[in-house]
Structures are given as structure tokens and as C-alpha cells.
Write a protein that holds these residues in place. Sequence first.
Motif, PDB file in Angstrom:
ATOM      1  N   ASP A 147      41.141 -33.510 -13.862  1.00 45.68           N
ATOM      2  CA  ASP A 147      40.968 -32.354 -14.912  1.00 45.68           C
ATOM      3  C   ASP A 147      41.372 -30.888 -14.646  1.00 45.68           C
ATOM      4  O   ASP A 147      39.850 -30.595 -13.694  1.00 45.68           O
ATOM      5  CB  ASP A 147      39.860 -32.381 -16.125  1.00 45.68           C
ATOM      6  CG  ASP A 147      39.690 -31.139 -16.957  1.00 45.68           C
ATOM      7  OD1 ASP A 147      40.691 -29.946 -17.135  1.00 45.68           O
ATOM      8  OD2 ASP A 147      38.797 -30.717 -17.464  1.00 45.68           O
ATOM      9  N   LYS A 150      43.181 -18.598 -17.225  1.00 42.75           N
ATOM     10  CA  LYS A 150      42.665 -19.611 -16.293  1.00 42.75           C
ATOM     11  C   LYS A 150      40.294 -19.261 -16.577  1.00 42.75           C
ATOM     12  O   LYS A 150      40.174 -19.584 -16.727  1.00 42.75           O
ATOM     13  CB  LYS A 150      42.941 -19.989 -15.020  1.00 42.75           C
ATOM     14  CG  LYS A 150      42.290 -20.669 -13.944  1.00 42.75           C
ATOM     15  CD  LYS A 150      42.535 -21.859 -13.767  1.00 42.75           C
ATOM     16  CE  LYS A 150      41.868 -22.953 -13.067  1.00 42.75           C
ATOM     17  NZ  LYS A 150      41.479 -24.012 -13.652  1.00 42.75           N
ATOM     18  N   ARG A 151      40.677 -17.555 -16.628  1.00 41.86           N
ATOM     19  CA  ARG A 151      39.229 -17.365 -16.453  1.00 41.86           C
ATOM     20  C   ARG A 151      38.809 -18.035 -17.448  1.00 41.86           C
ATOM     21  O   ARG A 151      37.380 -17.987 -18.233  1.00 41.86           O
ATOM     22  CB  ARG A 151      39.000 -16.089 -16.301  1.00 41.86           C
ATOM     23  CG  ARG A 151      37.703 -15.694 -16.010  1.00 41.86           C
ATOM     24  CD  ARG A 151      37.511 -14.189 -15.678  1.00 41.86           C
ATOM     25  NE  ARG A 151      37.517 -13.572 -16.377  1.00 41.86           N
ATOM     26  CZ  ARG A 151      38.828 -12.327 -16.905  1.00 41.86           C
ATOM     27  NH1 ARG A 151      39.610 -11.561 -15.592  1.00 41.86           N
ATOM     28  NH2 ARG A 151      38.511 -11.853 -18.182  1.00 41.86           N
ATOM     29  N   LYS A 152      39.953 -17.555 -18.388  1.00 43.98           N
ATOM     30  CA  LYS A 152      39.726 -17.731 -20.342  1.00 43.98           C
ATOM     31  C   LYS A 152      39.029 -19.006 -20.610  1.00 43.98           C
ATOM     32  O   LYS A 152      38.271 -19.306 -21.472  1.00 43.98           O
ATOM     33  CB  LYS A 152      40.558 -16.949 -21.253  1.00 43.98           C
ATOM     34  CG  LYS A 152      40.346 -15.676 -20.647  1.00 43.98           C
ATOM     35  CD  LYS A 152      41.390 -14.190 -21.772  1.00 43.98           C
ATOM     36  CE  LYS A 152      40.442 -13.162 -21.438  1.00 43.98           C
ATOM     37  NZ  LYS A 152      42.044 -11.564 -21.961  1.00 43.98           N
ATOM     38  N   LEU A 153      40.044 -19.879 -20.678  1.00 42.37           N
ATOM     39  CA  LEU A 153      39.430 -21.310 -19.926  1.00 42.37           C
ATOM     40  C   LEU A 153      38.024 -22.188 -19.671  1.00 42.37           C
ATOM     41  O   LEU A 153      37.768 -21.811 -19.760  1.00 42.37           O
ATOM     42  CB  LEU A 153      40.701 -22.043 -19.416  1.00 42.37           C
ATOM     43  CG  LEU A 153      40.986 -23.541 -19.388  1.00 42.37           C
ATOM     44  CD1 LEU A 153      41.238 -23.774 -20.769  1.00 42.37           C
ATOM     45  CD2 LEU A 153      41.515 -24.364 -18.246  1.00 42.37           C
ATOM     46  N   LEU A 154      38.220 -21.301 -18.495  1.00 47.18           N
ATOM     47  CA  LEU A 154      36.858 -21.935 -18.137  1.00 47.18           C
ATOM     48  C   LEU A 154      35.585 -20.733 -18.093  1.00 47.18           C
ATOM     49  O   LEU A 154      34.721 -22.190 -18.884  1.00 47.18           O
ATOM     50  CB  LEU A 154      36.902 -21.542 -16.520  1.00 47.18           C
ATOM     51  CG  LEU A 154      37.442 -21.872 -15.275  1.00 47.18           C
ATOM     52  CD1 LEU A 154      37.569 -21.573 -13.967  1.00 47.18           C
ATOM     53  CD2 LEU A 154      37.690 -23.251 -15.627  1.00 47.18           C
ATOM     54  N   GLU A 155      35.551 -20.092 -19.524  1.00 50.30           N
ATOM     55  CA  GLU A 155      34.505 -19.260 -20.271  1.00 50.30           C
ATOM     56  C   GLU A 155      34.144 -20.568 -20.950  1.00 50.30           C
ATOM     57  O   GLU A 155      33.070 -20.907 -21.831  1.00 50.30           O
ATOM     58  CB  GLU A 155      34.999 -18.361 -19.745  1.00 50.30           C
ATOM     59  CG  GLU A 155      34.695 -17.355 -19.322  1.00 50.30           C
ATOM     60  CD  GLU A 155      34.623 -15.670 -19.510  1.00 50.30           C
ATOM     61  OE1 GLU A 155      35.056 -15.264 -20.246  1.00 50.30           O
ATOM     62  OE2 GLU A 155      34.309 -14.635 -18.208  1.00 50.30           O
ATOM     63  N   GLN A 204      35.544 -23.947 -21.411  1.00 52.98           N
ATOM     64  CA  GLN A 204      35.437 -25.398 -20.915  1.00 52.98           C
ATOM     65  C   GLN A 204      33.756 -24.473 -20.971  1.00 52.98           C
ATOM     66  O   GLN A 204      32.112 -25.823 -21.466  1.00 52.98           O
ATOM     67  CB  GLN A 204      34.869 -25.212 -19.507  1.00 52.98           C
ATOM     68  CG  GLN A 204      36.694 -26.247 -20.022  1.00 52.98           C
ATOM     69  CD  GLN A 204      36.890 -26.393 -18.795  1.00 52.98           C
ATOM     70  OE1 GLN A 204      36.783 -26.263 -17.670  1.00 52.98           O
ATOM     71  NE2 GLN A 204      38.035 -27.968 -18.903  1.00 52.98           N
ATOM     72  N   LYS A 205      32.638 -23.981 -20.306  1.00 52.74           N
ATOM     73  CA  LYS A 205      31.253 -23.120 -19.723  1.00 52.74           C
ATOM     74  C   LYS A 205      31.160 -23.009 -21.174  1.00 52.74           C
ATOM     75  O   LYS A 205      29.404 -23.578 -21.910  1.00 52.74           O
ATOM     76  CB  LYS A 205      31.611 -21.996 -19.154  1.00 52.74           C
ATOM     77  CG  LYS A 205      30.023 -22.252 -18.617  1.00 52.74           C
ATOM     78  CD  LYS A 205      30.262 -20.900 -17.674  1.00 52.74           C
ATOM     79  CE  LYS A 205      30.404 -19.552 -18.355  1.00 52.74           C
ATOM     80  NZ  LYS A 205      30.376 -18.051 -17.159  1.00 52.74           N
ATOM     81  N   LYS A 208      30.339 -26.563 -23.228  1.00 51.17           N
ATOM     82  CA  LYS A 208      29.033 -26.691 -21.981  1.00 51.17           C
ATOM     83  C   LYS A 208      27.536 -27.059 -22.604  1.00 51.17           C
ATOM     84  O   LYS A 208      26.563 -27.589 -22.465  1.00 51.17           O
ATOM     85  CB  LYS A 208      28.724 -27.185 -20.661  1.00 51.17           C
ATOM     86  CG  LYS A 208      30.589 -27.819 -20.199  1.00 51.17           C
ATOM     87  CD  LYS A 208      30.332 -28.319 -18.755  1.00 51.17           C
ATOM     88  CE  LYS A 208      31.825 -28.995 -18.707  1.00 51.17           C
ATOM     89  NZ  LYS A 208      31.617 -28.702 -16.977  1.00 51.17           N
ATOM     90  N   ARG A 213      26.321 -35.009 -19.994  1.00 49.12           N
ATOM     91  CA  ARG A 213      26.220 -33.674 -21.409  1.00 49.12           C
ATOM     92  C   ARG A 213      27.021 -35.023 -22.745  1.00 49.12           C
ATOM     93  O   ARG A 213      27.781 -34.921 -23.229  1.00 49.12           O
ATOM     94  CB  ARG A 213      27.037 -32.254 -21.505  1.00 49.12           C
ATOM     95  CG  ARG A 213      26.041 -31.657 -20.475  1.00 49.12           C
ATOM     96  CD  ARG A 213      26.685 -29.812 -20.476  1.00 49.12           C
ATOM     97  NE  ARG A 213      26.086 -29.401 -19.795  1.00 49.12           N
ATOM     98  CZ  ARG A 213      26.474 -28.944 -17.926  1.00 49.12           C
ATOM     99  NH1 ARG A 213      27.330 -29.871 -17.701  1.00 49.12           N
ATOM    100  NH2 ARG A 213      25.522 -27.977 -17.900  1.00 49.12           N
TER     101      ARG A 213
END
Lengths: 602, 381
Positions: A554, A567-572, A574-575, A578, A588
Motif C-alpha cells: 500500500d 498525498k497529505r490529504k490521502l494520509l489524513e 486514511q488516518k 483508522k 483494527r
Amino acid sequence: MKNLTSRIRNFCIIAHIDHGKSTLADRILEICQAIPQNKMKEQFLDRMDLERERGITIKAKAIRLNYHSPVQNKDFILNLIDTPGHADFGYEVSRSLAACEGAILVVDASQGVEAQTLAHLSLAQTQKLVILPVINKIDLPSADLPRVTREVENLLGKDHLPITLVSAKKGVGVQELLEKVVSYIPLPAGEAEAPLKALIFDSLYDPYRGVLPFIRVMEGKVSKGTRIQMFSTKKEFEVEEVGIFTPEMKMVSQLGPGEVGYIFANIKNIQESQVGDTITLAQNPTPTPVPGYQKAKPMVFCTFYPVDSEQYADLRDALEKLQLNDAALTFQAAYSQALGFGFRCGFLGLLHMEIVQERIEREFGVEAIATAPHVEYLVLTQKGEILEIRSPEDFPPLSEISESEEPYVEAKIVVPASFVGNIMELCQSRRGIFQDMVYLDEHTVHLKYHLPLAEIVFDFYNQLKSVSKGYASLDYQFIGYQPAELAKVDIMINQEKVDGLSFICNRSDASYRAREVVILLKRLIPRQLFSVAIQATIGGKVIARENVPPLRKDVLQKCYGGDVTRKRKLLEKQKEGKKRMKAVGKVRIPQEAFLAVLKAEK
Amino acid sequence: MKPLHLYIHFPFCRTKCRYCDFVSYPFGSYEDYVQYLFLVKQELVQKIEAFSLASAELTTVYFGGGTPSLVKAEEWHSLLQFLSQFFRFSSSLEITLEVNPGTVKKEDLIDFQQVGITRLSIGVQSTRGEMLRFLNRPYSINQVEKILEEVRMLNFSSWNADLLYSLPFQFKQDWEEELKRLLIFDPPHLSIYNLTLSLPASLYSFQKYHPLAFPSSDSEADWFYWTMQFLGSKGYRQYEISNFARPGAECKHNQAYWTSQDYLGLGVAAWSYLGGERHKNTDWLKNYISKINNKVLPIVFREKLSAKERLQEEIMLSLRTIKGVSISDIAYRYPDFDLNYLQEKLLFFTNEGFLLTDGDRFWFSPSGILLANQILSEVVD
């Protein structure tokens, strides 16, 4: 007084759902001009919006009507007592019937006799009510009068009263029906001078005045100042007001034998005004109460969790308010690791449960998730204690159990003859015990089975409809507890037991159901960094197992100028995703997975 | 003097490739190209003023696209001349041009070199003829081999080849052969991406209807794992997730992105990052032309990053590189932030084998790289 009693007729309408009971009541109200034309909403007796929308009458209500009979040239007082139309409310139906001398039995001209027709009819016959048969919806193109007439005749036997053909929608035959009401339904018996004996057939919670019991006076009389006593609890109250339903509540000076109305006596708690209980005099109580009283007892349980955990207090508030008007609703706090805090609630049956859930959402704006419904089990321990098990957490280890029992119902199923095989197969697969099969006519069969209630609450109705192309109708009544082989299945994720996912089921079904649950979980748990082992166990022994293999790749490979923001938005995202999942050890689990299991569990 | 990196986007192509979701316009005459570069010059003047960039030192320039190799060297020469009026050029200025096979002759490459372009990036994408046709790349395998051979013979200080893997109907053996075929030309730098489809790429709907034509995510993991090991054994260093270079041949321009340095983007759809603010130009050529002609900045999106967002980006970007993230460095530059959470998470993933550490610095292990999204989304608070 004698004069008044002779003019009273107390009756109700009984029918299978959607056979047109409420519409018929509307027409009767119109003829008696009970409600000004401009206030006439369709189906006036169904007071709650929800009832009107679902086309079912949830709680019994009553209305007093003035009817002038052109045939007899005489004025009558008709008390029309409405009855709920679903199996869950069988007891309430029987209490409403007990307040009457006669019943109008409505059968749909195209649907014919169905399960509730039978169930309610047999309740009415138990009460020895006079039955006025009605075939409704005769205006429908699909009406089949010869067949339905035959079914009704087979049902009632040779000496039944003449059948009235009605189209409530078009107003056809209603006047004729009312004439039969006043001539065939007996006037109420009961001595005015005897000690008060009044049946509570319903009650209403008013935020300003507390609980108002709806009563039918059987003997004696009640007026302002009467000191009354509840027969079952012996609690005493002073009557401050008596009145009738016109349908608005209207104060009157007293209620005598045969009359139907309400009393206001500063009753604060719905538990003090239980449906079926008898009201009598505090000083000179009646020796014999109205027979048939039962304390409301929840049969089906589920847990409500607020979707938004901040609405927990609102949910409790909603349940407390609903309980004021609903003696059969019980609740207590519950906690699940997956879903947080909620309330384990008890209901009369599935419909009752659905109605409560909808009212919580609609009237109180609380969105709640309901777990799959389940039943109450009885367990006799080795020590000789009897435990009432309403939740898997309360289930003792197998080694401590001496005997266990589960609730059974008697199910009445009415179905076209061509589907009898399917229905019998279904009932057999649900551990049903065949009791009886009767042909109502050459096409329609009435089947009687004893079935575990747990099977009924687990998707039985949908299955029944599905194997009969929608034709089968069902009514059931609790008949008692019978021995059962029970097991508690726990769900483990990476060797950790997940609270709130355990379930109790019949031991012979345990591995099948456990498999279903672990497969469902496997489908809904996304692959992640670590492998997820899903196991179902009974007393520590694994009976089903699935594995979600770890994710291997991934990664967003391109990351240049503008990709950084994306990318930052994607990680946010994903976060955030979670955060909405529940951590069990290193892995999880999405809430949807828990939910799907709780909804699928039996 | 502040260092500045410059990106210029050239949005024209001869054809649209089936996997392409970039802003590119498969039309236009040579005159349109020249006219477009004229507008870019005007945008430069506008932005120098708007962002007070006059005193910066230009460290890298990147001509990307699209297909900037559709334009002859003299136009790039003119553009570089223009730049020199505004910026001091760093002595080690890196100037990259993206080149697609089939668009240039050997003489053109020599011309590029002569006007000062130091680095070429060749959009090979695949070394299999049938795959090039399937992807609608407008060149043949012979043209690929020809240009790689020519570039290899010329003395560029570095050059790169782009290669895609996880293509439809591709098997592991195909991928291994494709990569090996490329290595014959000994590129000093390789960028290797898995095919990622999103709208409006025409292959996107193909993937939707034929998901089984594509390698699974687990296959991708296997292939990339093999790729990392294979390239390592051939002397390449994976200095960022998708970028492999012989020592010294790393792309300075791309490193600027990963170390959060200031960069200015010009042209349609270009992004800039200046003093903690990021902005983006319009995607639409027509809008771009009219905005520049009306002396309006063609910016359609701006975001000012908070200190926390800057920190998050820095962690995310630096972890993607071989240098990794240094706790002491971050603590020094972001003294106001509590780094306990970060440290705890980094240690957790180190214990699980997804990260490696020397005690202060953390970087991805080979298995961690493949799961970067999962790990980054946990690490970034």
C-alpha cells in the motif's frame, strides 16, 4: 341508569393487517358525526403518525359515538374500541376484547382469511363475544366473494350471524353494519350498585397529568372523589376526574356499568396502571377481578447503541419517555467494546422493537443501532439456582449448567395449499414441532406449529414470506419454556475475546452459525499491516476459524510537486478511517464489521 | 541568497496515452508551442513580483510535461536566457528536460546539450513493443532502443529512464525481462512506478471491467520486492520509494520536493511551494492563456500550511527517502511540538520490522517501503 345501559353497545373491530380496519372505523365515525369534517384525518383512531404511516394500530384506543338508528328510530351510544393488529400485541388485543360484548370481524374480499384473522377470532371467541362477520373491499377488481364467503363460513360454523358486504373505502354497507351492531350485540350486563369493577384496557401518559387509565366499567360506578384501588398492586388513588372520548377527552360526572372512558387519579407511574388490571374501590373491593390479567413481560431483547456516542444521554431520555407510556418496554445500561455504551431493551416482540426504534429516531432525533434480537433463556445451575439469561455475558460456563430452557411459541400460519410443503420444510428446519393442519377451504390451509421463539426472531418472517411468494401469514403466541441444548459462542480476534460479539444459540446450530459469523468478519475486515485471526470458540474450544492475511503493498509511488498535497490529504483520510475503527490488539476492526455481525447474529 | 527550484510544465503531446491522467493536450502546432512558452515567460515576470523572488539563486530547472521534447533546443535556450535576466544561476545548476522516444533525432539531443540542458529524463514506460501499442505510446520499440543508445553515447551528467510495472496482461517474467532490457543501456537513474489509473485515463474503465487483466496487489508486492533487490545488486541505490540512482546521479530537482524546499511552478497545472504556501495553476489551457493575457495570476488553489501540516509533510516526505527522518533534527526545527507520539510510533514499527533505525534516524525496511501509506498514516499524528 337502566335506560342508559340498554342503549350502550361496546364493540371492537378485529382483522388481519391491511384488511381495512382503520378505514372502516373512519366511516363509522363519519356516520356518527363524531368528528367535524374539517378535522377528519384519514384513519382517525391511529393517533401516532407512525401508526398512520405503517397502516397499523399500535395501541388500542376508544371512542364514544352517538348513533341514531333510523330503523329502530332510537338513539344509541356506541363505544368503539380499537385493537392493535399484530402478534406482538396479542395480550393487549385480548384486553381490548374483554372490554366489549361484540366484535366486527373484517376479512379482505381478495386476501381472504389470514393468520391474524384466526388468532384474533379465537381470542374473541374465548371472550364469548358476538361476532359480526364483514367482508371488506368488495369494490376491488380482485375481490373473490364466493371463495372468501366460504372461508368465513367454514371459520364461524353454521350458525354465524349474517355476513355484511362492505366497501369501507366507498362507504358501502357501513350503515347496514351499524344496524346489525345495535340489534345483535348484547347490551352490557353489570349491576350499578355492586362494588366498582373496571378493566384497564389501555392507558395514556400525559406529561401534565401523569398516567390516565382507559377503562371499561364492568360493575358499579366511579366518579370524582372515589377512592380506588388497583387490584394487583393494592395501590390506592383518589379519582379527580372521569371522562369519555368524543374522541377528544371530555369530563363527565360519572361512569357506570358498560361505560368506557378514562380516569384521572394522579397516577405517576405506568407500572401502576397495567393493562388488564382491575380497578376497584379501596374501601369495598370487588372479590373477583376481571379475569385474564398478566403483567407485561418482554419476550424479545436487543441492545440499542447511539450512532453518535454523544447521544447516549439523549437515548436514555428517549427510552425513559417511551417507557412512561409503554409498560412492556424495559431497558438497562449495556456496554460493548466495539460499540461503546448502549441499552439492552426488552420488547413484546419484533414489531414492538421496530416501533420503539423508529420512535426513538423520529420523535427524539436519536439515531440508534439495534443489534439482532434475541430471547430470554432459563438456566438451572448445578447449585440449583435458576438464572434468567438475557445476554451472553450472563451465560454461565457449560460445566455449571444442569439444565437449560428456551421460550416456545405456538405459530398459526395460513397459507395457500400449494405452499404447504415449503412451509413445513421451513418449520422443520427451524426445530418446529407439527401440531395441526386444517383446510379452511380447498385452497387455504391453516398450519399450527410449536417453534422456539429464537427461531421466529431470527429472520423467520422474511423466510416465510419468501418460501410462500408472500402469501403466508403468521401469528404466534408464547406458550412456555421447553428444554434446550444451549451453547455460548465467543468471537476471538487475534486470541483476544471481543466483548459484545458473543451469542447464545442451540448447540446443534453452533458450528454453522459460528462459521457464518467468522466468514462475515473476514469479508468485512480489511487487510492491514498484521494478519488477523478470527476464531469462534465454545468454552475455549475453536469451532470456526478464518484468517485475514496481512496487506503486502500500500504505497503511493509518485510523489512530486502537487502530489504532496494530495498525498497529505490521502494520509489524513486514511488516518480518519483508522480512528473510526476499533483497535483490538495490533489490528483494527471497522465498526461496520461489528455491526454486520450483531445484526446477523441470532 | 535563497535557493530556488523551477518547474515548467509543457502541456502538449502528440497523442494521449491510455493510462494518462495528466494535464496534456494532444493537439497544437509548433506555433502554439512557441506562443505558450511566451506566456510562461510572462507568468514568470508576474510571479517574481507577486512572490518577491528577484534575489533567488536558481538551483534546478525542470522542463516537464506533456512532451516538452516537441520543442527545439532554441526555444529552451531562449527561455533560459530569459531566466538569466532575473536569477543568478547556481554553479551546479541542474537543468532536466523530459524527452519522449520518437520525438527527437540525435542532432536534437546534441542541441539540447549545447544550450545547457544537463539531464534528460526519457519516458520509456515499457520496453515491449506490444505494450507500447496497447498503451498508445506514439513510438516503437526500435525508437526506444535508438534513443537510449544515443543518450548513452552523449555525455549528459545524468539521465533517467521511466518504466512502468503492473501493466495489464503482464506477468512477473515479463516485468523482469523489461527491466533487464532497459538496463542494457546502463541508465544512471531509474524511476519505477506501478501503473495507477484514475479518471480521465481511458484505461481506467478498462480496469473497472477487466480487473483480472491486472496483476494483484500481492503480485505487485512480489515484483517490486524483486525489483529493489535486483537493482540493489546492480549498484543502484533506492534513494526514494520509486527512484533508483547510481551514486551521484540523483535528481536534485526531485530531492527539492522531498526536502520541502521552495519551488516555483510555471505553466498550466503547475504547483509551487513558496515560504510555506502551496499554490496551483489552472488546468485549462484556455483559462491560462486568458489570465496571462489579462495580467492575472493563473492560480486556482492556494493553501498556507500550518506549522503542524509542515511538520506532517516533512515527516511523510523524508520517510519516503533513504535519509529517513531524524528525531533530533525535527526536535531542533520544531521545538514547539511534542514528538513523543512520533517517537513511540516509529519505535513500534521498528520493532515490527517495518522501519530501521540507528537510534536517531528512522528509515523504511524493504518490507516497510511497500506499506508506506499504512505506516505513514499511523506515524503522522
